[in-house]
Design a protein around this motif. Sequence first.
Motif, short mmCIF file in Angstrom:
data_model
loop_
_atom_site.label_atom_id
_atom_site.label_comp_id
_atom_site.label_asym_id
_atom_site.label_seq_id
_atom_site.Cartn_x
_atom_site.Cartn_y
_atom_site.Cartn_z
N GLN A 196 0.82 -1.21 0.00
CA GLN A 196 0.00 0.00 0.00
C GLN A 196 0.86 1.26 0.00
O GLN A 196 0.56 2.22 -0.70
CB GLN A 196 -0.92 -0.02 1.22
CG GLN A 196 -2.00 -1.09 1.17
CD GLN A 196 -2.82 -1.14 2.45
OE1 GLN A 196 -2.55 -0.42 3.41
NE2 GLN A 196 -3.81 -2.02 2.47
N ALA A 200 0.99 4.16 -2.84
CA ALA A 200 0.77 5.57 -2.48
C ALA A 200 1.93 6.44 -2.95
O ALA A 200 1.71 7.55 -3.46
CB ALA A 200 0.59 5.69 -0.96
N ARG A 258 -5.84 11.18 -5.60
CA ARG A 258 -6.46 10.20 -4.71
C ARG A 258 -5.59 9.92 -3.50
O ARG A 258 -6.10 9.50 -2.45
CB ARG A 258 -6.73 8.90 -5.47
CG ARG A 258 -7.80 9.02 -6.55
CD ARG A 258 -7.97 7.70 -7.25
NE ARG A 258 -6.72 7.28 -7.91
CZ ARG A 258 -6.58 6.11 -8.55
NH1 ARG A 258 -7.58 5.25 -8.58
NH2 ARG A 258 -5.43 5.82 -9.13
N TYR A 259 -4.31 10.14 -3.62
CA TYR A 259 -3.38 9.88 -2.52
C TYR A 259 -2.98 11.15 -1.79
O TYR A 259 -2.14 11.10 -0.90
CB TYR A 259 -2.12 9.18 -3.06
CG TYR A 259 -2.42 7.86 -3.74
CD1 TYR A 259 -2.57 6.70 -2.99
CD2 TYR A 259 -2.57 7.78 -5.12
CE1 TYR A 259 -2.85 5.49 -3.61
CE2 TYR A 259 -2.85 6.57 -5.74
CZ TYR A 259 -2.99 5.43 -4.99
OH TYR A 259 -3.26 4.23 -5.59
#
Length: 206
Positions: free
Chosen positions: A63, A67, A77-78
């Motif tokens: 993850q 990111a 989105r990050y």
Amino acid sequence: MFRRRTQQAVDESPATANDAKSGGKGRPTPKRRDAEGRRRQPVTAPKTRKEAYRQLRERQAAQRARAQEGLARGDERYFQPRDRGPVRKFARDWVDSRRIVSQYFLPFSVVILVLTWVPFPNDIKQYIYFSVITVAWPVMMVSVLATAIWVGWRVKKVATEKFPGESLKGIGFYAAMRALQIRRLRFPKPQVLPGGRPVPAPAPRR
């Protein structure tokens, strides 16, 4: 007569069965429960706490990698909520496309601290204190303050013309704080170079 009809029925029955077999699937339709059971993949639960912790670390590492890649691409989105939206992106690009005096404030402060720690002779130290701390430091502070006010006013003015109807709350302060940071330490990372040219994409790894 009856023997002939019986013989014909016996002769025709295999043909009928073969036709039905060739025209159909030739096997019973599987139940929905059985079909779903075959589609499901077996899930193996961790047997020990150490294995569960290892799987958790692997998922977290994946993850974080996604990111970081998204942040490098500029994928909102990050981003943090305060960095999202077209207005905030415009403010970042406006600041990043210019060399502003306030971005040199932190390096200048580090240089001053180093000069005060170096054991110079007394006459040289007095000269440094007078020229750097008494003159250069106040001039730099005034320049940073004036630059921050100008950046905030300019960005808000241009954003008002460029994004009518959009919320501009805090956009001036946002731009001024970004202009105060060292370029390499800005976050999200700059997407444009000084002058307005886009940042070149990194070369693919071999």
